[in-house]
Design an enzyme around this catalytic site. Structure first.
Site, PDB file in Angstrom:
ATOM      1  N   HIS A  17      67.483  44.279  30.137  1.00  0.00           N
ATOM      2  CA  HIS A  17      66.167  43.692  30.446  1.00  0.00           C
ATOM      3  C   HIS A  17      65.178  44.781  30.873  1.00  0.00           C
ATOM      4  CE1 HIS A  17      68.603  39.938  31.772  1.00  0.00           C
ATOM      5  NE2 HIS A  17      67.995  39.616  30.648  1.00  0.00           N
ATOM      6  N   LYS A  41      70.242  24.245  35.222  1.00  0.00           N
ATOM      7  CA  LYS A  41      71.245  25.322  35.268  1.00  0.00           C
ATOM      8  C   LYS A  41      71.609  25.620  36.708  1.00  0.00           C
ATOM      9  CE  LYS A  41      70.710  28.355  31.227  1.00  0.00           C
ATOM     10  NZ  LYS A  41      70.255  29.696  30.827  1.00  0.00           N
ATOM     11  N   ARG A  90      69.313  41.535  20.563  1.00  0.00           N
ATOM     12  CA  ARG A  90      70.503  42.394  20.657  1.00  0.00           C
ATOM     13  C   ARG A  90      71.242  42.490  19.332  1.00  0.00           C
ATOM     14  NH1 ARG A  90      72.483  39.150  25.811  1.00  0.00           N
ATOM     15  NH2 ARG A  90      71.804  37.601  24.312  1.00  0.00           N
TER      16      ARG A  90
HETATM   17  O1  PNS Z   1      66.963  34.491  29.316  1.00  0.00           O
HETATM   18  P1  PNS Z   1      66.940  33.225  28.511  1.00  0.00           P
HETATM   19  O2  PNS Z   1      67.709  32.130  29.249  1.00  0.00           O
HETATM   20  O3  PNS Z   1      67.392  33.410  27.098  1.00  0.00           O
HETATM   21  O4  PNS Z   1      65.393  32.752  28.447  1.00  0.00           O
HETATM   22  C1  PNS Z   1      65.019  31.616  27.721  1.00  0.00           C
HETATM   23  C2  PNS Z   1      63.532  31.269  27.919  1.00  0.00           C
HETATM   24  C3  PNS Z   1      63.153  31.221  29.385  1.00  0.00           C
HETATM   25  C4  PNS Z   1      62.692  32.283  27.218  1.00  0.00           C
HETATM   26  C5  PNS Z   1      63.319  29.884  27.250  1.00  0.00           C
HETATM   27  O5  PNS Z   1      64.302  28.998  27.705  1.00  0.00           O
HETATM   28  C6  PNS Z   1      61.959  29.265  27.505  1.00  0.00           C
HETATM   29  O6  PNS Z   1      60.957  29.751  27.053  1.00  0.00           O
HETATM   30  N1  PNS Z   1      61.943  28.148  28.261  1.00  0.00           N
HETATM   31  C7  PNS Z   1      60.728  27.455  28.648  1.00  0.00           C
HETATM   32  C8  PNS Z   1      60.622  26.097  27.952  1.00  0.00           C
HETATM   33  C9  PNS Z   1      59.860  26.214  26.641  1.00  0.00           C
HETATM   34  O7  PNS Z   1      58.766  26.737  26.558  1.00  0.00           O
HETATM   35  N2  PNS Z   1      60.450  25.670  25.550  1.00  0.00           N
HETATM   36  C10 PNS Z   1      59.824  25.706  24.230  1.00  0.00           C
HETATM   37  C11 PNS Z   1      60.301  26.866  23.384  1.00  0.00           C
HETATM   38  S1  PNS Z   1      61.910  26.544  22.783  1.00  0.00           S
END
Ligand code: PNS
Length: 161
Positions: A17, A41, A90
């Site tokens: 990150h 979660k 990745r």
């Molecule tokens: O580190 P992660 O868990 O892969 O991050 C995922 C994240 C936070 C980028 C994703 O879950 C997110 O954007 N969540 C917010 C909800 C949202 O906007 N959903 C619509 C797009 S799928």
């Protein structure tokens, strides 16, 4: 002004990150690292702890701010006047889900682009889940996390058992 969002769970922030945040900060005027508050979660670190850890490991990068958000990522991006969401990729296995999210975000907020940055080869195996697994069994975390965070996670996981 070019503003980017680097979103994620960051439970906890890893060297992978940090590499993506650093490289994004080189490309944009301002970067918001956005921690998702996800009530479904059970994270190891609270949002407040994750904010503190991220602030600590990015303290030498002037144009990075750490914040949390709930709801849609694009709403947070719009509130910050950001025109880009940056994600690290990745491996091929990340691609399908990441493209699905990027296309969803594009559908609901066409003015916001998603930019994929290939993760540094050194960290392409790394994830927060892997780090927690290795920490749980007392493995060597020195290539995965900054030193300051190793102690924090060991205390946290040790304290949980
Ligand atoms: O580190 P992660 O868990 O892969 O991050 C995922 C994240 C936070 C980028 C994703 O879950 C997110 O954007 N969540 C917010 C909800 C949202 O906007 N959903 C619509 C797009 S799928």
């Amino acid at each position: 002004m070019k503003i980017a969002i680097v979103p994620g769970s960051f439970d906890p922030v890893t060297n992978g990150h940090i590499d993506i945040i650093r490289r994004t900060a080189e490309l944009f005027d301002e970067v918001y690292v956005a921690i998702l508050i996800n009530s479904s979660k059970k994270p190891l670190f609270t949002v407040e702890e994750r904010i503190e850890l991220l602030k600590h490991v990015t303290k030498d990068i002037d144009n990075v701010k750490i914040e949390s958000f709930s709801g849609l990522l694009v709403d947070f991006a719009r509130a910050k006047k950001a025109n880009c969401i940056v994600k690290g990729l990745r491996a091929v296995s990340d691609y399908e889900y990441e493209v699905q999210m990027a296309l969803t975000n594009k559908q609901i907020a066409p003015e916001i682009e998603t930019l994929f940055i290939p993760t540094n080869g050194l960290y392409s195996y790394l994830s927060s889940s892997i780090v927690k697994e290795v920490a749980k069994y007392g493995g060597d975390l020195s290539q995965m996390l900054p030193n300051e965070i190793i102690e924090v996670i060991q205390n946290k996981i040790g304290g949980k058992q």
